[in-house]
Motif scaffolding. Sequence first.
Motif, PDB file in Angstrom:
ATOM      1  N   THR A   2     -33.994  76.529  -7.530  1.00 22.53           N
ATOM      2  CA  THR A   2     -33.645  76.039  -6.208  1.00 22.53           C
ATOM      3  C   THR A   2     -33.902  74.552  -6.094  1.00 22.53           C
ATOM      4  N   ASN A   4     -35.553  73.101  -3.705  1.00 19.42           N
ATOM      5  CA  ASN A   4     -36.962  72.878  -3.360  1.00 19.42           C
ATOM      6  C   ASN A   4     -37.852  72.911  -4.593  1.00 19.42           C
ATOM      7  N   ARG A   5     -37.517  73.830  -5.548  1.00 18.63           N
ATOM      8  CA  ARG A   5     -38.335  73.921  -6.750  1.00 18.63           C
ATOM      9  C   ARG A   5     -38.201  72.649  -7.588  1.00 18.63           C
ATOM     10  N   TYR A   8     -40.157  70.047  -5.919  1.00 18.79           N
ATOM     11  CA  TYR A   8     -41.588  70.262  -6.118  1.00 18.79           C
ATOM     12  C   TYR A   8     -42.037  69.790  -7.497  1.00 18.79           C
ATOM     13  N   ASP A 543     -41.870  78.408  -1.452  1.00 22.62           N
ATOM     14  CA  ASP A 543     -41.040  77.625  -2.369  1.00 22.62           C
ATOM     15  C   ASP A 543     -41.159  76.134  -2.059  1.00 22.62           C
ATOM     16  N   TYR A 544     -42.382  75.726  -1.686  1.00 23.76           N
ATOM     17  CA  TYR A 544     -42.723  74.332  -1.415  1.00 23.76           C
ATOM     18  C   TYR A 544     -41.859  73.728  -0.302  1.00 23.76           C
ATOM     19  N   LYS A 545     -41.703  74.530   0.722  1.00 22.11           N
ATOM     20  CA  LYS A 545     -40.983  74.066   1.902  1.00 22.11           C
ATOM     21  C   LYS A 545     -41.858  73.099   2.689  1.00 22.11           C
TER      22      LYS A 545
END
Length: 743
Positions: A2, A4-5, A8, A543-545
Amino acid sequence: MTENRIIYRWKYSRFRMIFSGLLITVCGLSFGQSTSKQITAKLITDNIVLDGLMDETIWQTAEVAGNFQQFFPSDQVEAQYTTEVRVLYSETHLYVGIYAEKAPGDYVVSTLKRDFGALTNDNISLLFDTFSDGTTAYFFGVTPYGVLREGLVSEGGAAFNNTWDIKWQAEASRYDDHFVIEVAIPFTSLKFPEGTSTWRFRPCRWNNQSNQQDSWVKVPQQQLLSSLADMGELIFEKPLGESRMPIALIPYINILADKNYGLDESDTQFKTGGDAKISIGNGMNLDLTLNPDFSNVEVDDIFTNLTRFEVRLPEKRQFFIDNSDLFENFGNTFNEAKPFFSRRIGLARNAEGNLIQNDIIGGVRLSGKLNKDWRLGVLNIQTAKDEANEIASNNNMMLALQRKVGARSNIGVFWVNRQVMGDEGYITPEDNFNRVIGADYNLASEDNNWNGKFYLHKSFQPGDNTGNFSSQATVTYNPRKWRITEDLVYIDQDFTADLGFVPRTDVLKWGNGIQHIFYPENGIINTHAPRLLTIVYWRPSLDYKKTDHRYTGSWEFAFRDQATAEFSFTNNYIFLTAPFDPSRTSGAIPLPGDQGYTFNQASIEYTSNNTSVFTYGANATIGQFFNGNITALGAQFGFRVQPKAQFSLRLDYNGIRLPDPYADANIFFATFRSDITFSKSLFWNTLVQYSNRQENLGINSRLQWRFAPLSDLFLVYNDNYFTETFAPRFRSINLKLTYWLNI
C-alpha cells in the motif's frame, strides 16, 4: 504494497538514519568541565553567632566571591548592585556570609513561609554540587527577611524541587541600601565524598526590586539560571571527613473526622505512623515509611482537559520526593511514556472501574550516590488489600542504576515491577503482574548547548512478552540565538506500564521545532523569539495512518520588567478512530469515529511583572474545534500585602459550539488562593475551587504551626458542596502532629 506502507518505510528508514546519526554525533559532546572562578573556604575554630550582622572579625579574613555578572535583563554586563559572598567552615558547619547592596526603597517579599518563590521575593540562593558531577546539586535560598528555602537540583539544572527539607539556619538584617545574611549549614545535612577538598559552587541573586538577576559565574541567558553547566569552585583549606547524617525519626499522630453527605456516612479515625531517614555511607539515604499519611498535602488544582488523553499531575507527597529524578526521569522527555510515575501508588480501580484511594502499608527507599560516577535507587512500596472494592494487595518496586558519562551526561537502566500478593478470586491472570525494563542515555554537553535523550523500554505482562516496546530519540541544540529540537518516538500498542504514565500507545511520532532569539539593545522588550513547531503522529496498527498533526507558529516576548507575552496560530488535524464527545456532556451524541477533523486556532497570552504588588495576566484562544468552534478565556489577578499575605484569583472559561445534533458546552472554573504568614512559624493557606462541570465548590484550608525545626502541627479543613442546590457533599477536618527527631 500500500501507499501508506511505502511512506512508512521511507519514514522509518529516515527514523533509523536520524536516530543513528544523532546518537553517534552527540555521544562525543561531553568533555571535561571547566570552572571560571574559585573561592577558598577558611577553616575556623571560632564560634559564629548567627545574627545576620557578620560582625565577627573572622569574616573580614575570608576570601570574597564578588564581581557578579548580570543574567537578566542582559548577560553581557556586570551586576549593577554589589553582592559579596564569604565562606568559612568548622568541623561541623559550613558558614556563608552575604553582603548585598540594593536601590533605596522597599524590598520585594511575598511571604514569611519557608520554600518561598524566587520570582516574587528578593533573595540570594546558593548552589552546591558536592560530587562535582554537573548533574545534581543542593540549593539553599534566603530572603532579606531571613526566610529559608532549600531543595534539590537535578537534570543538570532543568529540574528544581523545593519540597526537600533538612535542618539549617540563616539570619538577616535589612537596611535601606543593603542587607546582610549569615547562613549555617550542618555538614550532617549534606552528602559529599569523604576526603573531598573541592565542590562546584555558585551563588546567584534575584534582585526583584530592580528587575535584575545576577550570578557569580556568568550564565548565558538562553540557559536556566539554575544550570549546573556554569559553576565556580569552592576549595576547602583542609579536606572534609565523612558525610555523617544523623538518623532521623519522624513520627506522626492524626485524628480525622469526615462525613459523606451523599451517602449519609460519617467516620472518625485515629492514625499513627511515621518515617525514618538513615544515612548509608557518604552518598546514600535509606528512607522508611510505615502507615504513611498525606492528609496535609495540598490538593491538586482543577483544570479543563479538552483532549482525549490523561494529564500528568505533579507529585506532592514528601516520601516520594528525595532523589525523585532517579526514579521519575526515565522515559519520554515530553511525558508521552514514563515507565514510573509515583502518583500511581496509593490509587487503584474498584470493581466498577472507578479510581479510588488505596492505603499504603509501608515502604522503603534506598537512593543516592555510590560515588562520583554511580547513582543507585531502590524503591519498594506495599499497598493494602481492599476486599470490599475487590482490590488486591500489590507490591510496587523499582530498581534504577545510573552511570555518569563524560562531563554531564549519563546512562541509566531500570526495572519496574508491580506484583499482586496473594491469590484473590477476583484477580484475573492477566492482572497478576506488570514489568518494565529499559535503558536511557541522557545527553548534556559541557556548555549545556546540547541536550537530549535516547531510550528503549520493554514491558512484560502474563502471556504477553512479544514486542511491547517504547523508544525515543530527541536532541535539542540551544546556542545563544537558536533553539532547535528534533524528536522521534515509537510506542507499541501493547506497551503497558501499570506504575507509569502512558496516555497513548500505538504511536509513531515525529516532532520538529526551531526558534530564533533576538536580543534588542534598547526598548521595553528584552528578548523576542519566533518559533515554528511541527508534530505528526501515525498509528502503526492502522497501516501507519496519520492520526494527528499540530503545526504551530508563535512569537514569544520577554519584557525588561519581567512581563511576558506570546502570540500563536495552530493548525490541528485529529483522526478519531472511535466516537468522541469533546464537550463531555452526559448523554450527548459523540462525534463519529473513523473520520478526520482539521481546525485552526489563534491564541494570545500575557503575564505582568510578578514582582509588583498587584499582578495580572490574561489568555484567549479562539477558532475552530473539531467540526465547530471554541472560545477559551482566562484571567488571573494577584495582590500582596508585604510581607505577610498574598491573594490570587484565577478565572477560566471554555465555550464549545458544535453543530446539531452534537452538544455545546460552557465550562467554567474559578480558583481563589490566600496565603497568610503570621510569622516565620505560623502559616494559614486556603484554596477555594469552583467547577460547573464537576458541579462542585471545594474548600481546603490549612493552618500550620512549625513549633520546632521541621516539626509541624497541622489543622486541615476540607469542605465540598453541590453547586446546584448548594448542599454539602463531603466535609472533613483533621489534626496532624509530626515531629522530627535526630538521634
